[in-house]
Enzyme design. Structure first.
Site, PDB file in Angstrom:
ATOM      1  N   GLY A  11       0.783  -1.224   0.000  1.00  0.00           N
ATOM      2  CA  GLY A  11       0.000   0.000   0.000  1.00  0.00           C
ATOM      3  C   GLY A  11       0.815   1.274   0.000  1.00  0.00           C
ATOM      4  N   MET A  14       6.081   3.021  -2.986  1.00  0.00           N
ATOM      5  CA  MET A  14       6.856   2.084  -3.794  1.00  0.00           C
ATOM      6  C   MET A  14       6.090   0.797  -4.029  1.00  0.00           C
ATOM      7  SD  MET A  14       9.617   2.747  -5.322  1.00  0.00           S
ATOM      8  CE  MET A  14       9.951   1.022  -5.679  1.00  0.00           C
ATOM      9  N   HIS A 156      15.444  14.475  -1.350  1.00  0.00           N
ATOM     10  CA  HIS A 156      14.307  13.554  -1.419  1.00  0.00           C
ATOM     11  C   HIS A 156      13.062  14.223  -0.843  1.00  0.00           C
ATOM     12  CE1 HIS A 156      17.418  10.480  -2.081  1.00  0.00           C
ATOM     13  NE2 HIS A 156      16.447   9.747  -2.593  1.00  0.00           N
ATOM     14  N   LYS A 160      10.707  10.894   3.543  1.00  0.00           N
ATOM     15  CA  LYS A 160      11.823   9.958   3.700  1.00  0.00           C
ATOM     16  C   LYS A 160      12.358  10.031   5.128  1.00  0.00           C
ATOM     17  CE  LYS A 160      16.079   8.338   1.491  1.00  0.00           C
ATOM     18  NZ  LYS A 160      15.586   6.948   1.456  1.00  0.00           N
ATOM     19  N   GLY A 166      20.374   6.103   1.291  1.00  0.00           N
ATOM     20  CA  GLY A 166      21.203   4.926   1.045  1.00  0.00           C
ATOM     21  C   GLY A 166      22.016   5.066  -0.226  1.00  0.00           C
TER      22      GLY A 166
END
Length: 270
Positions: A11, A14, A156, A160, A166
């Site tokens: 959900g 991504m 971002h 986030k 990363g």
């Protein structure tokens, strides 16, 4: 034979993109979709959730109940959840594609240990372009790294939860390894107040969090009189989702081992 993929975090932003990517990719199909226990999305149709139409696959909160419905798991969630899903995959001998970031060293060791029993693709970024940038950064570091100031700037969206990203850390690690440096020693992640002059062997990081930025990374190799910038900007999460599905197809033939997108894309032979 069609590869049946299970997606956790179905959900999320991504997760929905991953369902779309699976739906539009030949040779794979959605086998199962998962959300956390207590989620209001449990029981909804995964295809309708992702906007591709009804697929007849209900979102579940129980991997064990659905274990016969998928061959491989794709996980872009959070470290604590991913480690639980990893343990499930080891127990039931299912390969896993991990796109989660923010792991500490102990968690990374757990992933390495799990790779002795199953095959894992673990990458900070599944974009083909970003992984090509990793290759370019190593080449630039070989030529310019010893006499340039190196700075990594990443941006971002406001949601986030980890910083630096990363991907930014992976960029720093590629550069540091090329130059024979330890990122834990030479990485600078915060500057405030009277910091003194910049040390020549530092690798600096700057983080921006704003609105709906999908993901932007720029690395400076700055010398007196000139600066080389290597940048990547993502405009859609589909680039990450498509890369993850590509990784899943590649991983389906492997028995055990820890891999990344360099292996999937065969970049070592460029």
């Amino acid at each position: 034979m069609t590869l049946k993929i299970g997606i956790v975090g179905a959900g999320g932003r991504m997760g929905r993109q991953l369902i779309q990517a699976v739906y539009h990719t030949e040779g794979v199909e959605l086998g199962a979709a998962f959300e956390r226990v207590g989620s209001s999305l449990v029981g909804t149709d995964a295809g309708e959730l992702a906007g591709v139409g009804k697929l007849g696959i209900k979102v579940s909160d129980n991997l064990t109940q659905e274990k016969d419905n998928f061959d491989l798991l794709v996980d872009f969630t959070r470290p604590e959840g991913t480690l639980q899903h990893l343990a499930f995959c080891v127990e039931h001998h299912k390969n896993i594609v991990i796109g989660t970031t923010g792991f500490d060293d102990q968690s990374k060791q757990a992933i390495q240990q799990a790779a002795q029993n199953i095959a894992i693709v673990f990458a900070s970024n599944y974009s083909v372009g970003v992984n090509l940038v990793f290759k370019l950064l190593k080449k630039a570091a070989k030529v310019m790294g010893d006499y340039c100031d190196i700075e990594i700037i990443e941006a971002h969206h406001r949601h986030k939860v980890d910083a630096p990203s990363g991907t930014a850390l992976s960029m720093g690690e590629h550069i540091a390894k090329t130059l024979g440096r330890d990122l834990k020693t030479h990485g600078v992640f915060s500057r405030e107040g009277i910091t003194g002059e910049r040390k020549p062997d530092e690798i600096g990081f700057s983080t921006i969090r704003a609105a709906d930025v999908v993901g932007e990374h720029t690395v400076w190799f700055a010398d007196i009189g000139e600066r080389v910038e290597i940048s990547h900007k993502a405009s859609s999460r589909m680039t990450f989702a498509n890369g993850a599905v590509r990784a899943a197809k590649w991983l389906s033939t492997k028995q055990e081992g820890l891999f990344d997108m360099t292996d999937v894309l065969d970049l070592n032979n460029l």
